[in-house]
Design an enzyme around this catalytic site. Structure first.
Site, mmCIF file in Angstrom:
data_model
loop_
_atom_site.group_PDB
_atom_site.id
_atom_site.type_symbol
_atom_site.label_atom_id
_atom_site.label_comp_id
_atom_site.label_asym_id
_atom_site.label_seq_id
_atom_site.Cartn_x
_atom_site.Cartn_y
_atom_site.Cartn_z
ATOM 1 N N TRP A 102 0.822 -1.222 0.000
ATOM 2 C CA TRP A 102 0.000 0.000 0.000
ATOM 3 C C TRP A 102 0.849 1.262 0.000
ATOM 4 O O TRP A 102 0.575 2.213 -0.754
ATOM 5 C CB TRP A 102 -0.997 0.004 1.156
ATOM 6 C CG TRP A 102 -2.126 -0.955 0.921
ATOM 7 C CD1 TRP A 102 -2.426 -2.072 1.663
ATOM 8 C CD2 TRP A 102 -3.091 -0.921 -0.152
ATOM 9 N NE1 TRP A 102 -3.508 -2.717 1.118
ATOM 10 C CE2 TRP A 102 -3.946 -2.039 0.016
ATOM 11 C CE3 TRP A 102 -3.318 -0.057 -1.227
ATOM 12 C CZ2 TRP A 102 -5.002 -2.311 -0.854
ATOM 13 C CZ3 TRP A 102 -4.372 -0.334 -2.093
ATOM 14 C CH2 TRP A 102 -5.203 -1.443 -1.899
ATOM 15 N N ASP A 173 -1.396 6.547 6.341
ATOM 16 C CA ASP A 173 -2.497 5.732 5.813
ATOM 17 C C ASP A 173 -2.835 4.683 6.868
ATOM 18 O O ASP A 173 -2.148 3.685 7.008
ATOM 19 C CB ASP A 173 -2.045 5.064 4.508
ATOM 20 C CG ASP A 173 -3.102 4.113 3.947
ATOM 21 O OD1 ASP A 173 -4.190 3.981 4.559
ATOM 22 O OD2 ASP A 173 -2.833 3.510 2.885
ATOM 23 N N LYS A 197 -12.138 -1.602 6.494
ATOM 24 C CA LYS A 197 -11.404 -2.556 7.319
ATOM 25 C C LYS A 197 -11.843 -2.474 8.774
ATOM 26 O O LYS A 197 -12.240 -3.452 9.352
ATOM 27 C CB LYS A 197 -9.897 -2.315 7.228
ATOM 28 C CG LYS A 197 -9.198 -2.903 6.013
ATOM 29 C CD LYS A 197 -9.389 -2.135 4.743
ATOM 30 C CE LYS A 197 -8.768 -2.779 3.531
ATOM 31 N NZ LYS A 197 -7.954 -1.868 2.736
HETATM 32 C C1 LIG Z 1 -7.410 -1.251 1.640
HETATM 33 C C2 LIG Z 1 -6.326 -0.284 1.758
HETATM 34 C C3 LIG Z 1 -6.186 0.793 0.858
HETATM 35 C C4 LIG Z 1 -7.065 0.985 -0.359
HETATM 36 O O1 LIG Z 1 -8.338 1.254 -0.046
HETATM 37 P P1 LIG Z 1 -9.411 1.465 -1.210
HETATM 38 O O2 LIG Z 1 -10.592 1.885 -0.418
HETATM 39 O O3 LIG Z 1 -9.578 0.166 -1.910
HETATM 40 O O4 LIG Z 1 -8.906 2.528 -2.104
HETATM 41 C C5 LIG Z 1 -5.152 1.684 1.058
HETATM 42 N N1 LIG Z 1 -4.294 1.541 2.077
HETATM 43 C C6 LIG Z 1 -4.393 0.517 2.945
HETATM 44 C C7 LIG Z 1 -3.414 0.417 4.063
HETATM 45 C C8 LIG Z 1 -5.406 -0.424 2.817
HETATM 46 O O5 LIG Z 1 -5.500 -1.435 3.691
#
Ligand SMILES: *Cc1c(COP(=O)(O)O)cnc(C)c1O
Length: 361
Positions: A102, A173, A197
């Site tokens: 990511w 993030d 998540k």
């Molecule tokens: C799932 C995830 C993303 C991407 O999320 P989307 O909603 O699919 O754009 C980005 N960063 C992390 C750490 C993630 O777990």
């Protein structure tokens, strides 16, 4: 209904109590005869839901007054673009720590909008993936921001330390670890997270941004990604994902009732410890992340004999343990054990793993 434990990485399971409440309110919300997804986001009822969700999130994370909390669309990846568009110009440098797929994706997206520079990467440490802490001296103080991902969902790599970046704003993030334990928000410039998540259904992303970083968006920034415009409009410049927002609000209430993020942190640690112990105690399973960098949210593991992967997945599914397949880029297995996963779920997985080993070792 079949009773299962769902280890999906995302969209992930939600607390059963929250799902039951949403179901109960689904077609007749507050005795209105409508669903929450059928009413105007400008109505008093929804505005109250939205404001309460924001306040509950502020309480849970202890968000200081000088931070805006935004409820946006575009998921985690939307913010890969929104961050550079809001707080950098084309000629600026952004610094990046790459600890997995990511944070790597964030570099690729930022590169479209500024000079994205990787200043730290995961290394191999005797067969284990290890994330070194960058030296303060490596932080270019003229950079627009430093981006990192404290919990890599695919790779199961996490770190608890914060980069020491001086005056350079930290951008994290937290898509897969937000609300899993306490964080000191005041140390960050921006925290963002896709909801699917640890917060609620997909379609929503939460952005917590320090006020001095609001109001710097480039001219070309899409309005719906402009932090200043969205903040001025209480995240309702356009129609927000109302149902996801409402459901996130229910999750926040649920978290408060569980004792908040401190209670979650000890529960999550306990769940992760028992799963890693089961892996470490056996030569049948292996996790290749350095103990200091093991995620307590996403636990990838490999079977010593990959020929057994298929059987493992079939049998685990039959046992009611869902979505254990690892990400296609790393293979093997992955158990995502976010806030909503109970200890019983992890115990069921551990006991299945022991049983499977006995039959196949
Ligand atoms: C799932 C995830 C993303 C991407 O999320 P989307 O909603 O699919 O754009 C980005 N960063 C992390 C750490 C993630 O777990």
């Amino acid at each position: 209904m079949k009773n299962v434990f769902n280890f999906s990485a995302g969209p992930a399971m939600l607390p059963p109590a929250v799902m039951a409440q949403a179901q109960q309110e689904f077609i007749n919300w507050r005795d209105s005869g409508c669903s929450v997804m059928e009413v105007s986001h400008r109505g008093a009822d929804f505005i109250e839901i939205a404001a309460t969700a924001e306040q509950d999130l502020r309480d849970l994370m202890n968000v200081p007054e000088n931070y805006k909390v935004l409820f946006l669309q575009g998921g985690g990846r939307g913010q890969f673009a929104a961050v550079p568009l809001n707080i950098s110009n084309q000629d600026d440098t952004s610094l990046h720590l790459v600890s997995g797929s990511w944070s790597k994706g964030a570099v690729a997206e930022a590169s479209k909008y500024n000079n994205a520079k990787v200043i730290g990467e995961v290394v191999d440490h005797n067969g284990y993936q290890f994330m070194p802490k960058p030296a303060v001296a490596d932080i270019d103080q003229s950079a627009a921001y430093l981006h990192f991902c404290p919990n890599e969902t695919v790779d199961g790599i996490a770190y608890k330390w914060l980069p020491e970046a001086g005056e350079v704003p930290l951008v994290a993030d937290m898509s897969s670890n937000i609300l899993s334990g306490p964080v000191d928000v005041s140390k960050y410039g921006i925290i963002y997270a896709g909801a699917q998540k640890n917060i609620g259904p997909s379609g929503l992303s939460v952005v917590i941004v320090r006020e001095d970083l609001v109001g710097k968006a480039r001219q070309s920034t899409p309005s719906i990604f402009d932090y200043e415009l969205m903040a001025k409009n209480d995240s309702m410049y356009n129609t927000p994902p109302t149902f996801s927002w409402y459901l996130a609000g229910l999750v926040f209430k649920w978290l408060k009732a569980q004792g908040g993020v401190e209670a979650m942190a000890s529960l999550n640690q306990h769940k992760a410890d028992s799963l890693y112990k089961a892996i470490d105690d056996s030569s049948f399973y292996r996790n290749n992340v350095h103990p200091e960098n093991r995620s307590i949210m996403n636990v990838p593991f490999h079977l010593a004999d990959p020929a057994l992967d298929k059987v493992f997945l079939e049998k685990s599914k039959q046992a009611g343990l869902m979505a254990l397949k690892g990400h296609r880029s790393v293979g093997g297995m992955r158990a995502s054990i976010y806030n909503a996963m109970s200890i019983e779920g992890v115990e069921a997985l551990v006991s299945f793993m022991k049983d499977f080993e006995e039959h196949h070792a």
